[in-house]
Design an enzyme around this catalytic site. Structure first.
Site, PDB file in Angstrom:
ATOM      1  N   CYS A   1       3.840  -4.376   6.690  1.00 31.61           N
ATOM      2  CA  CYS A   1       3.460  -4.087   5.329  1.00 31.61           C
ATOM      3  C   CYS A   1       4.467  -3.600   4.420  1.00 31.61           C
ATOM      4  O   CYS A   1       5.670  -3.150   4.889  1.00 31.61           O
ATOM      5  CB  CYS A   1       2.145  -3.138   5.387  1.00 31.61           C
ATOM      6  SG  CYS A   1       0.735  -3.750   5.968  1.00 31.61           S
TER       7      CYS A   1
ATOM      8  N   HIS B   1       0.745  -1.156  -0.005  1.00 33.90           N
ATOM      9  CA  HIS B   1       0.038  -0.096  -0.049  1.00 33.90           C
ATOM     10  C   HIS B   1       0.972   1.418  -0.185  1.00 33.90           C
ATOM     11  O   HIS B   1       2.133   1.255   0.415  1.00 33.90           O
ATOM     12  CB  HIS B   1      -1.088  -0.032   1.102  1.00 33.90           C
ATOM     13  CG  HIS B   1      -0.169  -0.008   2.604  1.00 33.90           C
ATOM     14  ND1 HIS B   1       0.118   1.323   2.905  1.00 33.90           N
ATOM     15  CD2 HIS B   1       0.099  -0.789   3.633  1.00 33.90           C
ATOM     16  CE1 HIS B   1       0.769   1.181   4.170  1.00 33.90           C
ATOM     17  NE2 HIS B   1       0.748  -0.169   4.260  1.00 33.90           N
TER      18      HIS B   1
END
Length: 315
Positions: free
Chosen positions: A272, A256
């Site tokens: 992440c 992301h």
């Protein structure tokens, strides 16, 4: 004789299009382009012959902002999927119109700030304009794009802080990233002590979050604003998040965008893989559901000249 044959072929194509009842036909050279008005749609008779003759252009009847972009693309895919012999998807449609990808990438906050344009709410930015034309590819081109999308691979090397996009074995893009921190921490979202290092292994893309909600994993509180590297505050942008399944497990490890690109090239996240906003759009459109993902930890790499070097062991 050749000229007579071309005239006969052109007249035959006009005859076919006439039976299709497609509005605003135009001839460019000897290729027929059909201009479809989205508000009025296509007559059923237009479905087969239109795509057999050549590429078709969908003309937009209104402006589209990022806040409405995905709904609009989904509506176009739903409307025209039955009119083409290949599996139409948002990703295929955008790859047939790569300028859309470029337009979305240029909504990156920092790219706009470089042009002295401060945007508080990215969702209000216009990315498609009334009168824009989207190419609906002919059968051959559509199948070629579909095949290319099925050959995409995402490769991530953690200590190199790099995400690479391949089509089969051909390198398409290389992007800087940030990765998980080398520590354990209690996250209320999972209600447990969590190893924050990015997990290695192989898997694939299992989900897209096109309009993500934002929560602090430590406190589990939802947030709507972000403080940028330049000290300014904006609303969180609407850019897709991509969920991975690695080694058969969905561990919440997402790809992301980060609103703080100063953290790229660092072990900074809660596991992440973070990217620039512009890069996140490119990665999203090269990561349809099912795309292969490999996340590795290779300390030996080669530089741009082919010389081997040893990376710092961050874990």
């Amino acid at each position: 004789m050749m000229r007579l044959q071309r005239m006969v072929l052109t007249m035959a194509l006009f005859s076919i299009l006439g039976s299709c009842k497609v509005k605003n036909q135009a001839v460019i050279g000897e290729t027929i382009f059909a201009r479809i008005e989205p508000e009025q749609g296509l007559d059923v008779e237009a479905s087969a012959d239109t795509v057999k003759i050549g590429p078709t252009y969908i003309v937009l009847d209104k402006d589209v902002t990022i806040g409405h972009y995905f709904d609009h693309l989904d509506s176009l895919v739903t409307r025209y999927d039955s009119l083409v012999p290949y599996p139409l998807s948002e990703h295929l449609l955008v790859h047939a119109n790569p300028w859309v990808m470029d337009t979305l990438a240029n909504t990156d906050y920092y790219r706009l700030m470089a042009k002295d344009s401060f945007v508080y709410d990215q969702r209000t930015l216009r990315v498609l304009q009334e009168g824009d034309s989207l190419l609906l590819p002919d059968p051959l081109a559509g199948e070629q794009i579909h095949s290319a999308l099925n050959q995409l691979v995402i490769d991530i090397n953690i200590p190199e802080y790099k995400l690479r996009l391949f089509q089969d074995s051909v390198l398409l893009y290389t992007f800087p990233i940030r990765v998980g921190q080398n520590r354990k921490r209690y996250l209320k979202m999972g209600d447990r002590i969590t190893d924050l290092r990015t997990i290695t292994g192989e898997g694939h893309i299992v989900r897209h979050a096109k309009n993500p909600d934002f929560y602090n994993p430590v406190t589990c509180k939802r947030f709507y604003l972000t403080k940028r590297d330049d000290g300014k505050t904006t609303l969180m942008p609407q850019i897709p998040w991509i969920e991975t399944e690695i080694n058969g497990v969905r561990n919440g490890q997402m790809i992301h965008p980060t609103t703080n690109p100063e953290t790229l090239g660092k072990a900074y996240s809660n596991g992440c893989i973070g990217t620039r906003e512009a890069d996140a759009w490119i990665i999203y459109y090269h990561a349809p559901i099912g795309t292969s993902v490999r996340i590795r930890y290779d300390l030996k790499v080669k530089d741009s000249l082919g010389n081997e070097k040893i990376l710092k062991d961050i874990y």
